[in-house]
Motif scaffolding. Structure first.
Motif, PDB file in Angstrom:
ATOM      1  N   LEU A 102     -58.690-104.815   4.409  1.00 48.45           N
ATOM      2  CA  LEU A 102     -57.557-105.632   3.974  1.00 48.45           C
ATOM      3  C   LEU A 102     -56.336-104.730   3.851  1.00 48.45           C
ATOM      4  CD1 LEU A 102     -56.455-108.342   2.856  1.00 48.45           C
ATOM      5  CD2 LEU A 102     -57.170-107.565   0.580  1.00 48.45           C
ATOM      6  N   SER A 103     -55.292-105.028   4.647  1.00 53.75           N
ATOM      7  CA  SER A 103     -54.040-104.258   4.617  1.00 53.75           C
ATOM      8  C   SER A 103     -52.941-105.125   4.025  1.00 53.75           C
ATOM      9  CB  SER A 103     -53.646-103.792   6.023  1.00 53.75           C
ATOM     10  OG  SER A 103     -54.640-102.954   6.573  1.00 53.75           O
ATOM     11  N   ILE A 104     -52.216-104.571   3.051  1.00 56.18           N
ATOM     12  CA  ILE A 104     -51.137-105.291   2.373  1.00 56.18           C
ATOM     13  C   ILE A 104     -49.906-104.395   2.368  1.00 56.18           C
ATOM     14  CG2 ILE A 104     -50.416-106.447   0.251  1.00 56.18           C
ATOM     15  CD1 ILE A 104     -53.371-106.743  -0.467  1.00 56.18           C
ATOM     16  N   ALA A 105     -48.816-104.870   2.939  1.00 52.09           N
ATOM     17  CA  ALA A 105     -47.559-104.111   2.988  1.00 52.09           C
ATOM     18  C   ALA A 105     -46.425-105.007   2.510  1.00 52.09           C
ATOM     19  CB  ALA A 105     -47.283-103.601   4.399  1.00 52.09           C
ATOM     20  N   ASP A 106     -45.455-104.455   1.763  1.00 52.63           N
ATOM     21  CA  ASP A 106     -44.320-105.238   1.263  1.00 52.63           C
ATOM     22  C   ASP A 106     -43.030-104.524   1.590  1.00 52.63           C
ATOM     23  OD1 ASP A 106     -43.401-103.477  -1.027  1.00 52.63           O
ATOM     24  OD2 ASP A 106     -45.448-103.843  -1.698  1.00 52.63           O
ATOM     25  N   LEU A 129     -59.692 -97.736  -1.894  1.00 56.41           N
ATOM     26  CA  LEU A 129     -58.272 -98.098  -1.853  1.00 56.41           C
ATOM     27  C   LEU A 129     -57.482 -96.887  -1.421  1.00 56.41           C
ATOM     28  CD1 LEU A 129     -55.795 -99.913  -2.535  1.00 56.41           C
ATOM     29  CD2 LEU A 129     -55.998 -99.118  -4.891  1.00 56.41           C
ATOM     30  N   ALA A 130     -56.596 -97.076  -0.435  1.00 58.11           N
ATOM     31  CA  ALA A 130     -55.765 -95.977   0.053  1.00 58.11           C
ATOM     32  C   ALA A 130     -54.328 -96.464   0.169  1.00 58.11           C
ATOM     33  CB  ALA A 130     -56.263 -95.476   1.403  1.00 58.11           C
ATOM     34  N   ILE A 131     -53.386 -95.623  -0.241  1.00 53.53           N
ATOM     35  CA  ILE A 131     -51.957 -95.912  -0.083  1.00 53.53           C
ATOM     36  C   ILE A 131     -51.508 -95.274   1.226  1.00 53.53           C
ATOM     37  CG2 ILE A 131     -49.670 -95.618  -1.070  1.00 53.53           C
ATOM     38  CD1 ILE A 131     -50.939 -95.480  -3.811  1.00 53.53           C
ATOM     39  N   THR A 132     -51.180 -96.094   2.192  1.00 58.34           N
ATOM     40  CA  THR A 132     -50.788 -95.578   3.513  1.00 58.34           C
ATOM     41  C   THR A 132     -49.285 -95.357   3.636  1.00 58.34           C
ATOM     42  OG1 THR A 132     -50.700 -97.846   4.364  1.00 58.34           O
ATOM     43  CG2 THR A 132     -52.786 -96.666   4.590  1.00 58.34           C
ATOM     44  N   ARG A 133     -48.482 -95.965   2.747  1.00 55.01           N
ATOM     45  CA  ARG A 133     -47.024 -95.736   2.756  1.00 55.01           C
ATOM     46  C   ARG A 133     -46.499 -95.942   1.345  1.00 55.01           C
ATOM     47  NH1 ARG A 133     -45.111 -99.716   5.940  1.00 55.01           N
ATOM     48  NH2 ARG A 133     -44.214-100.939   4.241  1.00 55.01           N
ATOM     49  N   TYR A 134     -45.715 -94.988   0.871  1.00 58.29           N
ATOM     50  CA  TYR A 134     -45.138 -95.081  -0.464  1.00 58.29           C
ATOM     51  C   TYR A 134     -43.759 -95.743  -0.438  1.00 58.29           C
ATOM     52  CZ  TYR A 134     -48.788 -92.116  -2.440  1.00 58.29           C
ATOM     53  OH  TYR A 134     -49.996 -91.620  -2.868  1.00 58.29           O
ATOM     54  N   PRO A 169     -40.214 -96.668   2.572  1.00 58.26           N
ATOM     55  CA  PRO A 169     -39.717 -97.880   1.891  1.00 58.26           C
ATOM     56  C   PRO A 169     -40.788 -98.962   1.912  1.00 58.26           C
ATOM     57  CG  PRO A 169     -38.818 -97.743   4.094  1.00 58.26           C
ATOM     58  CD  PRO A 169     -39.596 -96.488   3.900  1.00 58.26           C
ATOM     59  N   GLY A 170     -40.992 -99.575   0.803  1.00 56.93           N
ATOM     60  CA  GLY A 170     -42.054-100.557   0.679  1.00 56.93           C
ATOM     61  C   GLY A 170     -43.400 -99.875   0.515  1.00 56.93           C
ATOM     62  N   LEU A 171     -44.295-100.540  -0.173  1.00 54.84           N
ATOM     63  CA  LEU A 171     -45.622 -99.980  -0.425  1.00 54.84           C
ATOM     64  C   LEU A 171     -46.628-100.612   0.528  1.00 54.84           C
ATOM     65  CD1 LEU A 171     -47.142 -98.067  -2.417  1.00 54.84           C
ATOM     66  CD2 LEU A 171     -47.763-100.127  -3.695  1.00 54.84           C
ATOM     67  N   ALA A 172     -47.506 -99.798   1.111  1.00 52.62           N
ATOM     68  CA  ALA A 172     -48.543-100.278   2.022  1.00 52.62           C
ATOM     69  C   ALA A 172     -49.898 -99.798   1.520  1.00 52.62           C
ATOM     70  CB  ALA A 172     -48.299 -99.782   3.441  1.00 52.62           C
ATOM     71  N   LEU A 173     -50.820-100.738   1.360  1.00 47.64           N
ATOM     72  CA  LEU A 173     -52.159-100.443   0.868  1.00 47.64           C
ATOM     73  C   LEU A 173     -53.196-100.817   1.922  1.00 47.64           C
ATOM     74  CD1 LEU A 173     -51.884-102.091  -2.673  1.00 47.64           C
ATOM     75  CD2 LEU A 173     -51.431 -99.706  -2.111  1.00 47.64           C
ATOM     76  N   ARG A 174     -54.299-100.094   1.923  1.00 46.21           N
ATOM     77  CA  ARG A 174     -55.441-100.463   2.751  1.00 46.21           C
ATOM     78  C   ARG A 174     -56.688-100.453   1.873  1.00 46.21           C
ATOM     79  NH1 ARG A 174     -55.399 -96.771   6.203  1.00 46.21           N
ATOM     80  NH2 ARG A 174     -57.179 -95.511   5.513  1.00 46.21           N
ATOM     81  N   ILE A 175     -57.330-101.611   1.802  1.00 41.96           N
ATOM     82  CA  ILE A 175     -58.531-101.788   0.986  1.00 41.96           C
ATOM     83  C   ILE A 175     -59.705-102.047   1.918  1.00 41.96           C
ATOM     84  CG2 ILE A 175     -59.632-103.196  -0.793  1.00 41.96           C
ATOM     85  CD1 ILE A 175     -56.820-103.885  -1.807  1.00 41.96           C
ATOM     86  N   GLU A 176     -60.776-101.289   1.742  1.00 38.02           N
ATOM     87  CA  GLU A 176     -61.972-101.464   2.552  1.00 38.02           C
ATOM     88  C   GLU A 176     -63.135-101.837   1.646  1.00 38.02           C
ATOM     89  OE1 GLU A 176     -62.674 -98.070   4.958  1.00 38.02           O
ATOM     90  OE2 GLU A 176     -60.876 -98.356   6.196  1.00 38.02           O
ATOM     91  N   LEU A 177     -63.820-102.910   2.029  1.00 33.98           N
ATOM     92  CA  LEU A 177     -64.955-103.415   1.266  1.00 33.98           C
ATOM     93  C   LEU A 177     -66.210-103.321   2.122  1.00 33.98           C
ATOM     94  CD1 LEU A 177     -63.279-106.606  -0.237  1.00 33.98           C
ATOM     95  CD2 LEU A 177     -63.441-104.330  -1.250  1.00 33.98           C
ATOM     96  N   PRO A 178     -67.293-102.735   1.621  1.00 31.07           N
ATOM     97  CA  PRO A 178     -68.508-102.570   2.436  1.00 31.07           C
ATOM     98  C   PRO A 178     -69.267-103.880   2.560  1.00 31.07           C
ATOM     99  CG  PRO A 178     -68.887-101.742   0.229  1.00 31.07           C
ATOM    100  CD  PRO A 178     -67.436-102.141   0.285  1.00 31.07           C
ATOM    101  N   PHE A 179     -70.114-103.948   3.610  1.00 31.07           N
ATOM    102  CA  PHE A 179     -70.965-105.119   3.790  1.00 31.07           C
ATOM    103  C   PHE A 179     -71.947-105.268   2.636  1.00 31.07           C
ATOM    104  CE2 PHE A 179     -70.112-105.097   8.510  1.00 31.07           C
ATOM    105  CZ  PHE A 179     -69.479-106.325   8.494  1.00 31.07           C
ATOM    106  N   ALA A 180     -72.293-104.135   1.978  1.00 27.36           N
ATOM    107  CA  ALA A 180     -73.221-104.229   0.855  1.00 27.36           C
ATOM    108  C   ALA A 180     -72.662-105.127  -0.238  1.00 27.36           C
ATOM    109  CB  ALA A 180     -73.515-102.833   0.297  1.00 27.36           C
TER     110      ALA A 180
END
Length: 555
Positions: free
Chosen positions: A498-502, A532-537, A539-550
């Protein structure tokens, strides 16, 4: 009558055998004391039946033997129960050496018939102090032999060959007995390590738990590298893990073809060298762990098979290969198999407790917050009728927001009560509705993309993703002043991404080692075993969230 008497005799003999087995096997002090007494009694019998030379010293020999028999009998009836480091044990063995030295000196010196006492003294010191006791016992015997035989070496009729051969006997006996003493100490140490294995997992984080288990197994086996391969007995899929000097490495599932040969059964308990090498070559080809290639010729393994998991533990680059290496590997592999079963059960209990807590929370929300919101909305509606029209619009907007929150709480309560975990639903439909509600609530635009579009997931995964989106949107608007968000959900090899950027102001990277995570968002992701990883601080914040199949399977 004869049969009854014979039965009683056999019963008594059986009890004696059991008693002897218990004492001899469990009490070294009993064995040493009785061995000393038996040796002294046989020596007295031999002197009585066949006196030794010289005859003038025979009375002295009788006195020494009588004193030694009395000393041995006293220690047999009253064994010394002191710690191994007590000086009393050194004193007792010093008296043994003194008695032997006097008997040898009084009876033909180097040709004395009392030298058979030597094995008893070496055995006794080895049983007490292991390798160190064997070496010290041999040195004491050597010094005693030189002291009492010095006259034979200097009287013109040298018996140097006797001294050399008996010295060699002392050294060889000390080395062999010392080996068994060291083996006993090493076995006691390993038994202590096996007994110190934690009965409960220190952490429910699987990589951390697996690292602790394999690290402990590595210290028990004395191996620098371990490879653990295990799979679920109900379906052909599993995991591979390697522990070595660089830490823990976990490989992705190599696929069904790799597991077909291992499904339902891990194979023979012990593999011949050629089959062991072939097995490791298949693991290297499936995982790419080239570090194992240099250790293919120095490995052995053991299998395990439990109610849920079956697998094999490969031991590489062991510091030593002793006769019980296979047995120790087998015991360790079985223990790891039990730990895998225990960890899975612990996770299941934790998930069950989480579900029960969710149900309890839903009941509390229904009985308290939902009812309070209903009462507050009714009061707000009554208050709106008594104020001018411009103010009524604002109160109506607040009332609509309360209605929406009531709807969400009711939906949460209904889902928790129905326990609709197993039903699969399309993510695009439910998340689109959540996104529309968030746009209205926060006054922003959200661009949602799902790949593949027809992706399905259990209802609980829908709920967790909705909570993540809600929290991320609230953070972006309130703290970052964002007006637009881009959300992309896609399926990857190991789970969901899940990638979220604003387009907000972003945030400043922290100077400390710990990243400035959005706390509530990070805690929720950790609870789902995700990352959870912050890929851009900025301008604007970008997050990448990875959830396992487990997480998807458990929920």
């Amino acid at each position: 009558m004869r049969e009854a008497g014979s039965g009683r005799l056999q019963e008594r003999l059986g009890r004696l055998r059991l008693l002897a087995k218990q004492y001899i096997g469990a009490d070294p002090e009993w064995l040493i004391s009785n061995g000393r007494l038996v040796s002294a009694l046989f020596a007295a019998l031999a002197i009585y039946l066949d006196p030794t030379r010289p005859a003038k010293s025979l009375s002295d020999v009788h006195i020494v033997l009588a004193a030694y028999v009395a000393f041995s009998l006293f220690l047999t009836l009253r064994p010394l129960r002191r710690p191994l480091g007590s000086p009393a044990h050194l004193l007792i063995h010093g008296l043994d050496v003194l008695a032997l030295g006097l008997l040898v000196y009084l009876t033909d010196e180097l040709d004395s018939p009392f030298f058979p006492f030597v094995p008893f003294i070496l055995l006794a010191t080895t049983m007490r102090w292991g390798m160190r006791g064997a070496v010290l016992g041999a040195l004491a015997m050597e010094m005693m032999m030189i002291a009492v035989g010095w006259g034979d070496l200097t009287d013109g009729d040298s018996e140097l060959n006797v001294v050399i051969m008996r010295s060699a006997y002392f050294l060889v006996a000390a080395a062999m007995l010392g080996y068994f003493g060291a083996y006993r100490a090493r076995s006691s140490h390993r038994l202590g390590q096996l007994a110190s294995w934690s009965a409960a997992p220190a952490s429910l984080d699987e990589p951390e738990w697996l690292h602790d288990v394999l690290s402990h197994a590595s210290s028990v086996l004395g191996a620098s590298k371990l490879v653990l391969v295990w799979h679920d007995r109900d379906e052909p899929k599993g995991q591979l893990a390697m522990f070595g000097p660089a830490g823990l490495s976990v490989a992705d599932d190599p696929g069904e073809p790799f597991w077909k040969a291992r499904w339902q059964s891990p194979g023979p308990a012990l593999l011949p060298p050629r089959a062991e090498r072939s097995e490791l070559e298949m693991i290297v080809a499936a995982t790419g762990w080239q570090d194992l290639a240099a250790s293919l010729d120095s490995c052995h393994s053991a299998s395990f098979c439990g109610l849920r998991y079956a697998g094999r533990l490969h031991v590489l680059d062991a510091q030593y290969r002793h006769e019980d290496a296979a047995s120790l590997a087998r015991i360790t592999a079985l223990r790891i198999g039990h730990e895998l079963e225990r960890f899975a059960l612990t996770q299941a209990i934790a998930d069950s407790a989480r579900d029960q807590e969710r149900v309890r929370l839903a009941r509390d929300l229904h009985d308290s917050v939902l009812q309070d919101l209903t009462a507050a909305r009714l009061k707000l509606k009554a208050a709106a009728m008594a104020v001018p029209d411009p103010a009524q619009q604002s109160l109506q907007a607040v009332g609509a927001l309360m209605v929406e929150q009531q709807r969400r709480i009711r939906l949460f309560v209904e889902r928790s009560r129905k326990a609709d975990i197993a039903f699969l639903r399309h993510l695009s439909a439910s998340l689109s509705q959540n996104v529309n509600d968030l746009c209205d609530q926060w006054g922003c635009d959200i661009d949602l993309r799902i790949d593949p579009p027809g992706m399905e997931a259990p209802a609980t995964v829908h709920r967790e993703l909705a909570q993540l989106l809600s929290e991320a949107t609230a953070n972006a608007v309130r703290h970052g002043g964002a007006t637009r968000l881009q959300v992309e959900l896609c399926q990857v090899a190991h789970g969901l991404s899940l990638s979220i950027a604003d387009n907000g102001c972003g945030m400043i990277a922290g100077e400390s080692c710990a990243p400035p995570w959005p706390r509530s968002l990070h805690a929720r992701v950790e609870d789902m075993d995700g990352s959870l990883a912050i890929t851009r601080y900025a301008p604007g914040l970008a997050l990448r969230i990875e959830l396992p199949f487990a997480m998807v399977d458990r929920r």
